[in-house]
Write an enzyme that holds these catalytic residues in place. Structure first.
Site, short mmCIF file in Angstrom:
data_model
loop_
_atom_site.label_atom_id
_atom_site.label_comp_id
_atom_site.label_asym_id
_atom_site.label_seq_id
_atom_site.Cartn_x
_atom_site.Cartn_y
_atom_site.Cartn_z
N ARG A 52 52.21 -67.98 11.80
CA ARG A 52 53.64 -67.69 12.00
C ARG A 52 54.51 -68.37 10.95
O ARG A 52 55.51 -67.81 10.50
CB ARG A 52 54.05 -68.10 13.42
CG ARG A 52 53.31 -67.25 14.44
CD ARG A 52 53.72 -67.46 15.85
NE ARG A 52 52.85 -66.65 16.72
CZ ARG A 52 53.03 -66.47 17.99
NH1 ARG A 52 54.07 -67.03 18.58
NH2 ARG A 52 52.20 -65.73 18.69
N ASP A 165 65.44 -65.58 28.47
CA ASP A 165 64.41 -66.02 27.52
C ASP A 165 65.10 -66.85 26.45
O ASP A 165 66.32 -66.71 26.23
CB ASP A 165 63.71 -64.81 26.89
CG ASP A 165 62.36 -65.17 26.29
OD1 ASP A 165 61.33 -64.96 26.97
OD2 ASP A 165 62.33 -65.70 25.16
#
Length: 295
Positions: A52, A165
């Site tokens: 990532r 979220d």
């Protein structure tokens, strides 16, 4: 940041040498993630973090992980949201861990239909929180489950689902309610026809959720470690496949906060590999990773 020195090849380094994740950078980034999200990253997550970070470094047009670490040190407040969005895990699907939705259909909703009393407006209140909603599949699955199980009684109910979220990008996708058609290939045809519209022409490989689902769901960004501008009480809280990233202390604090926001008899749903640990003593286990607050 002023220490840019051109492309790695200009400094006599090949790309592999430049893209080494040093122990110091790894430790710093893990600490940055923990302080801002409460997520604990250890050596078992190093390869995931490497992948990532590689995308992040390329996106930011930097030459090394060290440069990005320095960017976080110098401009952490500005970079934080982008970094968190890029690093957090968002793996989800419609009706994931379907036994939870089956429990709602067969056990909880029939019980609520009998036990709930109407308020001053003549309607019965139902509140559910999807606290790690990712791209929206979970709250939409909850909404479909409720609407299917309560069809005849819906006019007498005030139903709202809160979907939160930490990642603003996945929340935007959830709010839009547009998905690749293959995301619903395993859903029964009756549900597809009743709750999804398939696009046409260039959009033929996409589906959009029905307005009747979106009308009862509110999407909001929320960091579980920060203040919760939420009143409750909730009849059910879904916190699935997220606490495994927190240390035991943070998990215990979250369970205590969830407990306070649950209505008496309310349900807490965890992921398939998660448990309440020492906090189990305050709940009763009513199903696989389904826990009820005492009445």
């Amino acid at each position: 940041m002023s220490n840019r020195q051109g492309h790695p090849k200009d400094r006599g380094l090949n790309r592999d040498q430049a893209m080494q994740l040093s122990d110091d950078d790894f430790k710093f980034i893990c600490q940055f993630v923990y302080e801002n999200t409460g997520i604990v990253l250890n050596d078992s997550k190093r390869e995931m973090l490497y992948r990532r970070l590689t995308r992040i470094v390329r996106d930011r047009k930097l030459n090394s992980f060290s440069e990005y670490s320095q960017l976080l040190r110098d401009q952490g407040d500005k970079e934080k949201d982008f970094f968190i969005n890029a690093i957090t895990t968002n793996l989800t699907s419609f009706f994931r861990e379907n036994h939870h939705f089956e429990y709602l259909t067969k056990e909880e909703i029939p019980a609520l239909l009998k036990s709930k009393t109407a308020g001053s407006d003549g309607k019965k209140r139902l509140r559910i929180w999807s606290s790690a909603s990712s791209t929206g599949e979970e709250p939409y699955s909850i909404a479909i489950t409720l609407l299917e199980a309560m069809k005849k009684d819906l006019p007498h109910w005030d139903i709202k689902i809160l979907a939160t979220d930490i990642d603003s990008e996945v929340l935007a996708k959830g709010k839009a309610g547009v998905y690749d058609v293959n995301r619903i290939e395993d859903i029964p045809q009756k549900i597809k026809q009743g709750y999804f519209f398939q696009g046409r022409g260039k959009s033929s490989q996409s589906v959009k959720v029905h307005d009747k689902l979106q009308s009862i769901i509110t999407f909001k960004q929320l960091n579980l470690l920060h203040e919760w501008p939420i009143k409750g009480p909730f009849d059910a809280i879904f916190c699935r496949n997220v606490i495994i990233y927190f240390d035991k202390k943070t998990q215990h604090e979250l369970f205590a906060r969830y407990f306070e926001l649950l209505a008496p008899g309310g349900l807490l749903f965890l992921g398939h590999s998660e448990n309440l640990g020492n906090y189990q003593q305050y709940f009763s286990n009513v199903g696989r990773t389904i826990f009820r607050k005492p009445y």
